[in-house]
Design a protein around this motif. Structure first.
Motif, PDB file in Angstrom:
ATOM      1  N   GLU A  45       4.957 -12.465   7.055  1.00 18.43           N
ATOM      2  CA  GLU A  45       4.029 -13.253   7.256  1.00 18.43           C
ATOM      3  C   GLU A  45       2.683 -13.080   7.658  1.00 18.43           C
ATOM      4  O   GLU A  45       1.489 -13.648   7.555  1.00 18.43           O
ATOM      5  CB  GLU A  45       4.416 -14.754   7.999  1.00 18.43           C
ATOM      6  N   LEU A  46       1.926 -11.882   8.704  1.00 17.56           N
ATOM      7  CA  LEU A  46       1.662 -12.263   9.314  1.00 17.56           C
ATOM      8  C   LEU A  46       0.064 -11.311   8.937  1.00 17.56           C
ATOM      9  O   LEU A  46      -0.921 -11.952   8.394  1.00 17.56           O
ATOM     10  CB  LEU A  46       1.164 -11.836  11.068  1.00 17.56           C
ATOM     11  N   LEU A  47       0.965 -10.485   8.108  1.00 19.08           N
ATOM     12  CA  LEU A  47       0.190  -9.451   7.547  1.00 19.08           C
ATOM     13  C   LEU A  47      -0.718  -9.926   6.227  1.00 19.08           C
ATOM     14  O   LEU A  47      -1.733  -9.887   5.756  1.00 19.08           O
ATOM     15  CB  LEU A  47       0.679  -7.939   7.096  1.00 19.08           C
ATOM     16  N   LEU A  48       0.214 -10.712   5.131  1.00 19.18           N
ATOM     17  CA  LEU A  48      -0.762 -11.580   4.476  1.00 19.18           C
ATOM     18  C   LEU A  48      -1.349 -12.555   4.308  1.00 19.18           C
ATOM     19  O   LEU A  48      -2.390 -13.049   3.895  1.00 19.18           O
ATOM     20  CB  LEU A  48       1.071 -12.354   3.448  1.00 19.18           C
ATOM     21  N   ALA A  49      -1.108 -13.078   5.891  1.00 22.39           N
ATOM     22  CA  ALA A  49      -1.859 -14.565   6.560  1.00 22.39           C
ATOM     23  C   ALA A  49      -3.318 -13.306   5.959  1.00 22.39           C
ATOM     24  O   ALA A  49      -4.512 -14.355   6.124  1.00 22.39           O
ATOM     25  CB  ALA A  49      -2.003 -14.941   7.462  1.00 22.39           C
ATOM     26  N   LEU A  50      -3.721 -12.365   7.203  1.00 23.48           N
ATOM     27  CA  LEU A  50      -4.920 -11.953   7.169  1.00 23.48           C
ATOM     28  C   LEU A  50      -5.632 -11.385   5.835  1.00 23.48           C
ATOM     29  O   LEU A  50      -6.471 -11.846   6.163  1.00 23.48           O
ATOM     30  CB  LEU A  50      -4.134 -10.886   8.201  1.00 23.48           C
ATOM     31  N   ASP A  51      -4.464 -11.062   4.783  1.00 24.60           N
ATOM     32  CA  ASP A  51      -5.162 -10.788   3.967  1.00 24.60           C
ATOM     33  C   ASP A  51      -5.758 -11.849   2.763  1.00 24.60           C
ATOM     34  O   ASP A  51      -7.061 -12.019   2.507  1.00 24.60           O
ATOM     35  CB  ASP A  51      -4.029 -10.137   2.645  1.00 24.60           C
ATOM     36  N   MET A  52      -5.207 -12.195   3.270  1.00 20.03           N
ATOM     37  CA  MET A  52      -5.875 -14.153   2.761  1.00 20.03           C
ATOM     38  C   MET A  52      -7.251 -14.633   3.561  1.00 20.03           C
ATOM     39  O   MET A  52      -7.210 -15.111   2.409  1.00 20.03           O
ATOM     40  CB  MET A  52      -4.478 -15.590   2.627  1.00 20.03           C
ATOM     41  N   GLU A  53      -7.051 -14.801   4.488  1.00 15.66           N
ATOM     42  CA  GLU A  53      -7.832 -15.373   4.677  1.00 15.66           C
ATOM     43  C   GLU A  53      -9.237 -14.431   5.027  1.00 15.66           C
ATOM     44  O   GLU A  53     -10.304 -14.182   5.689  1.00 15.66           O
ATOM     45  CB  GLU A  53      -7.749 -15.420   7.248  1.00 15.66           C
ATOM     46  N   ALA A  54      -8.837 -12.823   5.006  1.00 18.29           N
ATOM     47  CA  ALA A  54      -9.761 -11.874   4.487  1.00 18.29           C
ATOM     48  C   ALA A  54     -11.397 -12.668   2.922  1.00 18.29           C
ATOM     49  O   ALA A  54     -12.201 -11.957   2.759  1.00 18.29           O
ATOM     50  CB  ALA A  54      -9.592 -11.040   4.343  1.00 18.29           C
ATOM     51  N   ASN A  55      -9.696 -13.715   1.785  1.00 14.50           N
ATOM     52  CA  ASN A  55     -10.541 -13.257   0.686  1.00 14.50           C
ATOM     53  C   ASN A  55     -10.362 -14.741   0.317  1.00 14.50           C
ATOM     54  O   ASN A  55     -10.822 -15.086  -0.479  1.00 14.50           O
ATOM     55  CB  ASN A  55      -9.008 -12.612  -0.588  1.00 14.50           C
ATOM     56  N   TYR A  56     -10.203 -15.414   0.977  1.00 11.37           N
ATOM     57  CA  TYR A  56     -10.231 -16.760   1.536  1.00 11.37           C
ATOM     58  C   TYR A  56     -11.216 -17.295   2.313  1.00 11.37           C
ATOM     59  O   TYR A  56     -10.883 -17.538   3.293  1.00 11.37           O
ATOM     60  CB  TYR A  56      -9.036 -17.708   0.541  1.00 11.37           C
ATOM     61  N   SER A  57     -11.686 -18.679   1.251  1.00 14.03           N
ATOM     62  CA  SER A  57     -13.046 -19.574   2.624  1.00 14.03           C
ATOM     63  C   SER A  57     -12.001 -20.775   3.557  1.00 14.03           C
ATOM     64  O   SER A  57     -10.441 -20.753   2.501  1.00 14.03           O
ATOM     65  CB  SER A  57     -13.341 -20.707   2.392  1.00 14.03           C
ATOM     66  N   LYS A  58     -11.884 -21.340   4.295  1.00 16.70           N
ATOM     67  CA  LYS A  58     -11.277 -21.687   5.610  1.00 16.70           C
ATOM     68  C   LYS A  58     -10.693 -23.363   4.503  1.00 16.70           C
ATOM     69  O   LYS A  58      -9.380 -23.184   4.952  1.00 16.70           O
ATOM     70  CB  LYS A  58     -11.176 -22.517   6.927  1.00 16.70           C
ATOM     71  N   ASP A  59     -11.834 -23.718   4.031  1.00  8.25           N
ATOM     72  CA  ASP A  59     -11.381 -25.337   3.342  1.00  8.25           C
ATOM     73  C   ASP A  59     -11.016 -24.689   2.137  1.00  8.25           C
ATOM     74  O   ASP A  59      -9.667 -25.300   1.839  1.00  8.25           O
ATOM     75  CB  ASP A  59     -12.484 -25.510   2.184  1.00  8.25           C
ATOM     76  N   GLU A  60     -10.531 -23.534   1.168  1.00  4.85           N
ATOM     77  CA  GLU A  60      -9.590 -22.988  -0.195  1.00  4.85           C
ATOM     78  C   GLU A  60      -8.300 -23.045   0.471  1.00  4.85           C
ATOM     79  O   GLU A  60      -7.497 -23.699  -0.430  1.00  4.85           O
ATOM     80  CB  GLU A  60     -10.484 -21.519  -0.378  1.00  4.85           C
ATOM     81  N   ILE A  61      -8.343 -22.668   1.750  1.00  2.00           N
ATOM     82  CA  ILE A  61      -6.479 -22.257   2.847  1.00  2.00           C
ATOM     83  C   ILE A  61      -5.985 -23.744   2.774  1.00  2.00           C
ATOM     84  O   ILE A  61      -5.527 -24.011   2.072  1.00  2.00           O
ATOM     85  CB  ILE A  61      -6.675 -21.172   3.965  1.00  2.00           C
ATOM     86  N   LEU A  62      -7.413 -24.344   3.353  1.00  2.00           N
ATOM     87  CA  LEU A  62      -6.738 -25.821   3.269  1.00  2.00           C
ATOM     88  C   LEU A  62      -6.604 -26.449   2.452  1.00  2.00           C
ATOM     89  O   LEU A  62      -5.645 -26.670   1.893  1.00  2.00           O
ATOM     90  CB  LEU A  62      -7.330 -26.750   4.274  1.00  2.00           C
ATOM     91  N   GLU A  63      -7.337 -26.751   1.185  1.00  2.00           N
ATOM     92  CA  GLU A  63      -6.843 -27.172  -0.146  1.00  2.00           C
ATOM     93  C   GLU A  63      -5.389 -26.205  -0.870  1.00  2.00           C
ATOM     94  O   GLU A  63      -5.164 -27.113  -1.614  1.00  2.00           O
ATOM     95  CB  GLU A  63      -7.599 -26.806  -1.146  1.00  2.00           C
ATOM     96  N   LEU A  64      -5.353 -25.059  -0.912  1.00  2.00           N
ATOM     97  CA  LEU A  64      -3.381 -24.659  -1.143  1.00  2.00           C
ATOM     98  C   LEU A  64      -2.847 -25.115   0.024  1.00  2.00           C
ATOM     99  O   LEU A  64      -1.880 -25.614  -0.562  1.00  2.00           O
ATOM    100  CB  LEU A  64      -4.420 -22.967  -1.490  1.00  2.00           C
ATOM    101  N   TYR A  65      -2.775 -25.208   0.656  1.00  2.00           N
ATOM    102  CA  TYR A  65      -1.843 -25.700   2.169  1.00  2.00           C
ATOM    103  C   TYR A  65      -1.331 -26.491   1.566  1.00  2.00           C
ATOM    104  O   TYR A  65      -0.769 -27.451   1.152  1.00  2.00           O
ATOM    105  CB  TYR A  65      -2.584 -25.761   2.936  1.00  2.00           C
ATOM    106  N   LEU A  66      -2.625 -27.683   1.398  1.00  2.00           N
ATOM    107  CA  LEU A  66      -1.783 -29.759   1.199  1.00  2.00           C
ATOM    108  C   LEU A  66      -1.833 -29.864  -0.072  1.00  2.00           C
ATOM    109  O   LEU A  66      -1.055 -30.750  -0.765  1.00  2.00           O
ATOM    110  CB  LEU A  66      -3.767 -30.056   1.521  1.00  2.00           C
ATOM    111  N   ASN A  67      -2.226 -28.599  -0.864  1.00  2.00           N
ATOM    112  CA  ASN A  67      -1.585 -29.188  -2.417  1.00  2.00           C
ATOM    113  C   ASN A  67      -0.278 -28.428  -2.885  1.00  2.00           C
ATOM    114  O   ASN A  67       0.553 -27.926  -3.770  1.00  2.00           O
ATOM    115  CB  ASN A  67      -2.646 -28.351  -3.300  1.00  2.00           C
TER     116      ASN A  67
END
Length: 154
Positions: A45-67
């Motif tokens: 989970e930690l490794l995938l999260a780091l990869d996601m944070e490297a490729n998406y903005s905080k706003d994009e991550i929050l939008e994905l999360y809320l959806n």
């Protein structure tokens, strides 16, 4: 800080006793991983999260999360919850409705207004007070929102 505390407790007990996750980690878990509690899954989970944070903005991550998160009463994602509870698109929600919706992910099965309207209303107050505290709305708007009636879709 919370992640470090949980990691130390878990290492002390030799098993998962406490959970601590960022929004990105929760998103990764919801999208890609099982919900079993193991050190291997947490590391993945930690490794995938780091990869996601490297490729998406905080706003994009929050939008994905809320959806993708659960809002209670079998509604997943903010749009489905908004339509299900209030019969409106999220952009059309009034402050009292938006605050009630924002409070649901904390404990969606408990705070669903279809399950316990009083609990949902109390949670709405917590959200409105937090919005005042961080300067998103002023105290009068919060007080007005607390007494404005909420009309559910069903």
């Amino acid at each position: 800080e919370g992640i470090m505390r949980a990691a130390l407790v878990n290492l002390q007990y030799g098993q998962i006793e406490e959970g601590a996750s960022t929004i990105t980690q929760q998103l990764v878990k919801n999208l890609f991983l099982s919900h079993d509690q193991s050190f291997g899954r947490k590391a993945e989970e930690l490794l995938l999260a780091l990869d996601m944070e490297a490729n998406y903005s905080k706003d994009e991550i929050l939008e994905l999360y809320l959806n993708t998160i659960y809002f209670g009463s079998n509604y997943y994602g903010v749009r489905e919850a908004s339509l299900g509870y209030f019969g409106k698109e999220p952009s059309r929600l009034a402050t009292p409705e938006a605050a009630m919706l924002a409070g649901l992910p904390n404990a969606p099965s408990l705070y669903s207004p279809y399950v316990d309207f009083i609990a949902a209303k109390k949670r709405q107050f917590v959200v409105l007070d937090a919005m005042v505290r961080v300067g998103y709305i002023d105290k009068q708007i919060a007080e007005d929102a607390k007494i404005k009636p909420i009309y559910l879709a069903h």
